[in-house]
Design a protein around this motif. Structure first.
Motif, PDB file in Angstrom:
ATOM      1  N   ALA A 254       0.834  -1.210   0.000  1.00  0.00           N
ATOM      2  CA  ALA A 254       0.000   0.000   0.000  1.00  0.00           C
ATOM      3  C   ALA A 254       0.867   1.259   0.000  1.00  0.00           C
ATOM      4  O   ALA A 254       0.577   2.224  -0.715  1.00  0.00           O
ATOM      5  CB  ALA A 254      -0.920  -0.004   1.218  1.00  0.00           C
ATOM      6  N   GLN A 258       1.140   4.082  -2.884  1.00  0.00           N
ATOM      7  CA  GLN A 258       0.919   5.508  -2.630  1.00  0.00           C
ATOM      8  C   GLN A 258       2.092   6.334  -3.142  1.00  0.00           C
ATOM      9  O   GLN A 258       1.906   7.411  -3.720  1.00  0.00           O
ATOM     10  CB  GLN A 258       0.737   5.742  -1.133  1.00  0.00           C
ATOM     11  N   MET A 543       1.442   8.357   6.548  1.00  0.00           N
ATOM     12  CA  MET A 543       0.624   7.889   5.432  1.00  0.00           C
ATOM     13  C   MET A 543      -0.839   8.326   5.615  1.00  0.00           C
ATOM     14  O   MET A 543      -1.330   8.395   6.737  1.00  0.00           O
ATOM     15  CB  MET A 543       0.680   6.362   5.333  1.00  0.00           C
ATOM     16  N   ARG A 545      -4.796   8.048   5.928  1.00  0.00           N
ATOM     17  CA  ARG A 545      -5.685   6.980   6.390  1.00  0.00           C
ATOM     18  C   ARG A 545      -6.686   6.568   5.320  1.00  0.00           C
ATOM     19  O   ARG A 545      -7.419   5.604   5.509  1.00  0.00           O
ATOM     20  CB  ARG A 545      -6.429   7.425   7.649  1.00  0.00           C
ATOM     21  N   SER A 546      -6.736   7.306   4.224  1.00  0.00           N
ATOM     22  CA  SER A 546      -7.645   6.938   3.141  1.00  0.00           C
ATOM     23  C   SER A 546      -7.208   5.654   2.440  1.00  0.00           C
ATOM     24  O   SER A 546      -8.005   5.014   1.761  1.00  0.00           O
ATOM     25  CB  SER A 546      -7.734   8.079   2.120  1.00  0.00           C
ATOM     26  N   ILE A 547      -5.926   5.265   2.607  1.00  0.00           N
ATOM     27  CA  ILE A 547      -5.470   3.978   2.074  1.00  0.00           C
ATOM     28  C   ILE A 547      -6.136   2.881   2.907  1.00  0.00           C
ATOM     29  O   ILE A 547      -6.017   2.887   4.136  1.00  0.00           O
ATOM     30  CB  ILE A 547      -3.941   3.860   2.152  1.00  0.00           C
ATOM     31  N   GLN A 549      -5.541  -0.232   3.735  1.00  0.00           N
ATOM     32  CA  GLN A 549      -4.700  -0.975   4.681  1.00  0.00           C
ATOM     33  C   GLN A 549      -4.246  -0.088   5.837  1.00  0.00           C
ATOM     34  O   GLN A 549      -4.195  -0.533   6.987  1.00  0.00           O
ATOM     35  CB  GLN A 549      -3.473  -1.547   3.961  1.00  0.00           C
TER      36      GLN A 549
END
Length: 871
Positions: A254, A258, A543, A545-547, A549
């Motif tokens: 992930a 990104q 990173m 939080r919309s990812i 994982q």
């Protein structure tokens, strides 16, 4: 230098371009396909920044070694009203457990419902205990029934009948008195795998591993697919179930995804805008494409070098983004400087692309056009020897212009790239892999940008000289607007300096002291937030939080705090009993310590170790109180060897290394930069001025970064959530990169000022005219670099946002307040002292084989002689 120029762009420009194109094509093929192995973006990692030689990193490595034989994969399962539906969930999980067991590499399964599945060891044990208790109750009941029947002198059949009745009654009562599934879980240690809101529970699957994080990809994929399909198992029930998978490999994929998406988005935004700006500057799209071709070549080959580096060391994913936007910005800046100076030199010689351009076509193209029935007959086909003679003759004015360009702008690019490289190389002094890799990548792309702009770009300019020399349509439109709308009588050439920049340079040179005081005051005010800067070193926290994982990981950490990386972990060379006793007697009394998890037994290379996790009252592992507790634990005496690690310790040790080596980095960067500036100018005071002014400019940029990211004033505009601090490694990267870029514009300005100083010996005129003629190039280059850096703030990774934004601010301040105001003001105040150096030093400098010291007229004469020999 003469021989190099005659080969690179005088005789064989087509060969040079071909070599570059082949090199870039092979590089990009390797980067995106892997040539039979993993492509670049699948080989990157995003670890927690750490100092490998620190106690915290050693402790972390010991703990990882103890768990090197297993790989955890966790499912975060959400079920509405879990307490009410516990029995149904337990039954539905049995086929899931069955499918997971069938995967060869699965070592164990852990969830709150394992005690209710006889397929699993815990279920078998529970079933055996239940059966034993039932058998014991049956034995007692049967003996009692038999005694009662015998006392009544019952027959054998009646006794048997009494036993059967007693057996059925006991089984019924035993079943009735079994606690509900939920109550059984609540009384067990497995209750910690259910969140307090009673809607979420964890399923943890342990896979066999060949080392920490090294697991069979096929087994991991099978397990992930089974867990992902968990809602399908519940399809026949009325329960609404959702699941998210969390594991290190998934998180890494992930993060890499990104990084790749951010790079594509950043370049997708910055390249078109940069192209438009350059098209306006050059007055045409063809000239604007030249710097972008150099940028693509430099970035493509650098990415291949990073791919090769991944086979030697672990490479952080952030390196690709940093290298990408640095290479793009520098290549465009260098290309802009060279192309604009080349066009200026052509126009000075009266070359505007007129005449027969057919001779400039490559020989195969000439033959193709000439043999075609519809050939235009621009020029008759020539023999190979005659073609060479005519080509050299036609290229003569272009060669003269290019010689002058490379002796001036080329020398500037050469020194600029070396200075930027020296500044970025300062990152390699830190004993931190992340910063060293940033330094290596930054130096590689900078030198490749210089190489591309000093070989590929001149070769392209020789091949397409007439097209680049053509007058700018935009300049014609501007003149039409000036004459017909603004009613100005004079016609201004596109090579003439802007009246605005002429006015600025005149104002600054006439009033240097007021400009110095005003600009310095503004920069000092901007730097004030820097004195309250807080730093942290995060990985996952940076990173978005919309990812999915990353969001699942945060959700798991918030619902199950013990699943998060511990704030403080102590790894000791002893057994768990002695470590637990030490933690209870020494650590627990410390202030802010909230709880201590039971010590865990570890086996590391056949030796006995143990670990214990410590949590404070603070939720943030990077809080000051957590760091104080961590330091206090390190100071505690222990009868065994201990290593204190965890989030707080890793960050503290990382920052300690930054603070410890920062003075050495600054001194090294300052000395090498001073040396390079001296080699360019031959003066002693000018390099010192540059060092001081660039430091002030960088402090102002970092002050604005603190105001935006630490205090959160740019959250809505830049799309991030403030962590209350600036990433510690961002400060180091911004200092080295920003220092180099500041020197980049210093070179642009001072090189032009020095050129006029060498011609006139008049400092005031040199400063005024140097600023007037270089301001347009500096502004255009800075605007493009600003666009490139801001393009990367649109990504999701906050660390990249911080680097991109801070460097954008640094470029903006440097190209405006510093280069347009502060530097010329100081040069005016210092006067001729700017150029002072002892005579012996000047003599030594003049004899050095440096770009710009050679006589370009002699080189042009050699080219004429070559052309005469060809006749």
């Amino acid at each position: 230098m003469k021989a190099i120029k005659r080969f690179w762009w005088g005789k064989h420009p087509g060969f040079v371009v071909t070599i570059w194109l082949l090199s870039v094509a092979i590089s990009l093929l390797a980067v995106f396909s892997g040539l039979g192995d993993q492509p670049l973006f699948e080989r990157l990692v995003t670890p927690q920044p750490s100092n490998p030689s620190s106690p915290s990193a050693i402790g972390k490595k010991l703990y990882e070694q103890a768990h090197a034989d297993t790989y955890p994969l966790t499912a975060v399962v959400k079920v509405k009203d879990l307490q009410k539906n516990a029995e149904q969930v337990a039954k539905t999980l049995r086929p899931i457990h069955s499918d997971l067991i069938k995967v060869k590499k699965v070592k164990g399964i852990l969830d709150p419902f394992i005690a209710f599945d006889p397929q699993l060891p815990a279920g078998k044990k529970a079933e055996e205990a239940k059966t034993s208790a039932l058998n014991q109750a049956l034995t007692i009941a049967l003996e009692k029934a038999e005694e009662t029947a015998k006392a009544r002198q019952a027959s054998s059949s009646q006794i048997e009948r009494a036993k059967q009745i007693a057996q059925a009654q006991v089984k019924k009562e035993f079943q009735a008195h079994l606690p509900p599934v939920w109550d059984t879980i609540n009384r067990s240690e497995l209750r910690q795998m259910i969140a307090n809101d009673e809607t979420t529970f964890l399923i943890n699957v342990q896979l066999e591993a060949q080392g920490y994080g090294q697991v069979d990809s096929s087994a991991r994929k099978q397990v992930a697919e089974i867990l992902d399909s968990l809602p399908d198992y519940f399809a026949t029930s009325s329960l609404d179930v959702s699941v998210n998978i969390v594991d290190n490999i998934g998180l890494q994929e992930a993060a890499n995804g990104q990084v790749k998406a951010d790079m594509i988005r950043g370049e997708g935004i910055s390249i078109p805008i940069s192209l438009i700006i350059m098209a306006i500057v050059f007055g045409g799209m063809f000239a604007a494409l030249m710097p972008l071709i150099g940028a693509g070549a430099a970035i493509g080959i650098t990415l291949m070098l990073i791919l090769l580096l991944t086979y030697l060391v672990t490479v952080e994913s952030f390196v690709v983004n940093i290298v990408s936007f640095l290479g793009l910005g520098l290549s465009i800046d260098y290309g802009l400087l060279i192309v604009s100076r080349y066009r200026l030199e052509l126009h000075k010689r009266g070359v505007y692309g007129q005449g027969d351009t057919f001779i400039f076509y490559p020989r195969p193209v000439q033959l193709l056009i000439g043999s075609h029935p519809g050939g235009n007959g621009i020029s008759p086909l020539l023999s190979r020897r005659r073609y060479r003679v005519e080509l050299l003759k036609a290229r003569e004015p272009y060669m003269q212009a290019l010689d002058k360009t490379m002796d001036t702008a080329g020398a500037t690019v050469f020194f600029s790239a070396l200075i930027v490289s020296m500044a970025i190389l300062g990152l390699c002094i830190f004993p931190l892999p992340l910063l060293r890799l940033m330094g290596i990548g930054g130096v590689a792309v900078t030198l490749l940008a210089m190489l591309a702009n000093m070989t590929l770009l001149p070769a392209l300019m020789m091949l397409f000289g007439p097209a680049l020399a053509s007058p700018s349509n935009i300049a014609n439109w501007v003149n039409w607007f000036r004459q017909h709308i603004l009613r100005h009588q004079n016609k201004r050439s596109e090579d003439d300096p802007s009246p605005l920049f002429r006015s600025v340079s005149t104002f600054v040179t006439r009033r240097p002291w007021p400009v110095l005081v005003a600009v310095t005051t503004v920069l000092v005010v901007m730097s004030i937030p820097l004195y309250h800067m807080q730093m942290r070193s995060s990985a996952v926290e940076s990173m978005p939080r919309s990812i999915p994982q990353i969001g699942a990981l945060w959700d798991m950490w918030e619902r199950f705090p013990d699943s998060a990386n511990p704030q403080i972990r102590v790894v000791a060379k002893t057994d768990s009993v002695h470590l637990q006793d030490w933690a209870d007697t020494k650590v627990k009394p410390l202030s802010h310590v909230e709880r201590i998890r039971p010590a865990e037994e570890l086996n590391i290379a056949g030796q006995r170790y143990a670990s214990v996790d410590i949590y404070t009252k603070e939720k943030d592992a990077f809080a000051a109180d957590v760091k104080r507790v961590m330091r206090a634990i390190r100071d505690l005496p222990a009868p065994f060897e201990t290593s204190v690690t965890g989030e707080a310790a890793l960050q503290t040790d990382f920052q300690q290394a930054l603070f410890e080596y920062a003075p050495y980095v600054f001194i090294t960067v300052a000395l090498t930069t001073y040396l390079m500036l001296f080699l360019m100018t031959g003066a002693l005071l000018l390099p010192l001025q540059a060092l001081v002014l660039n430091t002030v400019s960088l402090m102002s940029s970092l002050g604005i970064a603190v105001w935006v990211f630490q205090y959160g004033h740019g959250e809505k505009f830049l799309g991030f959530t403030s962590l209350g601090a600036v990433e510690s490694y961002v400060v180091a990267i911004v200092f080295c990169f920003g220092f180099g870029l500041s020197m980049d514009y210093e070179m642009f300005l001072v090189s032009r000022v020095k050129e006029i100083w060498d011609e006139t010996g008049d400092n005031k005129r040199a400063v005024r005219e140097g600023l007037t003629h270089s301001a347009s190039t500096i502004t255009s280059a800075a605007l493009i670099l600003l666009v490139v850096f801001l393009g990367f703030t649109t990504g999701g990774i906050q660390a990249i946002k911080q680097i991109g934004f801070t460097l954008a601010v640094a470029v903006a301040l440097d190209a405006t307040l510093v280069r347009m105001g502060l530097v010329p003001a100081v040069m005016m105040i210092c006067g001729q002292a700017n150029w002072w150096a002892p005579k012996w030093l000047k003599s030594l400098h003049s004899r050095l084989p440096l770009p710009g010291n050679s006589n370009h007229d002699q080189e042009s004469l050699h080219l004429k002689e070559d052309a005469g020999k060809a006749h």
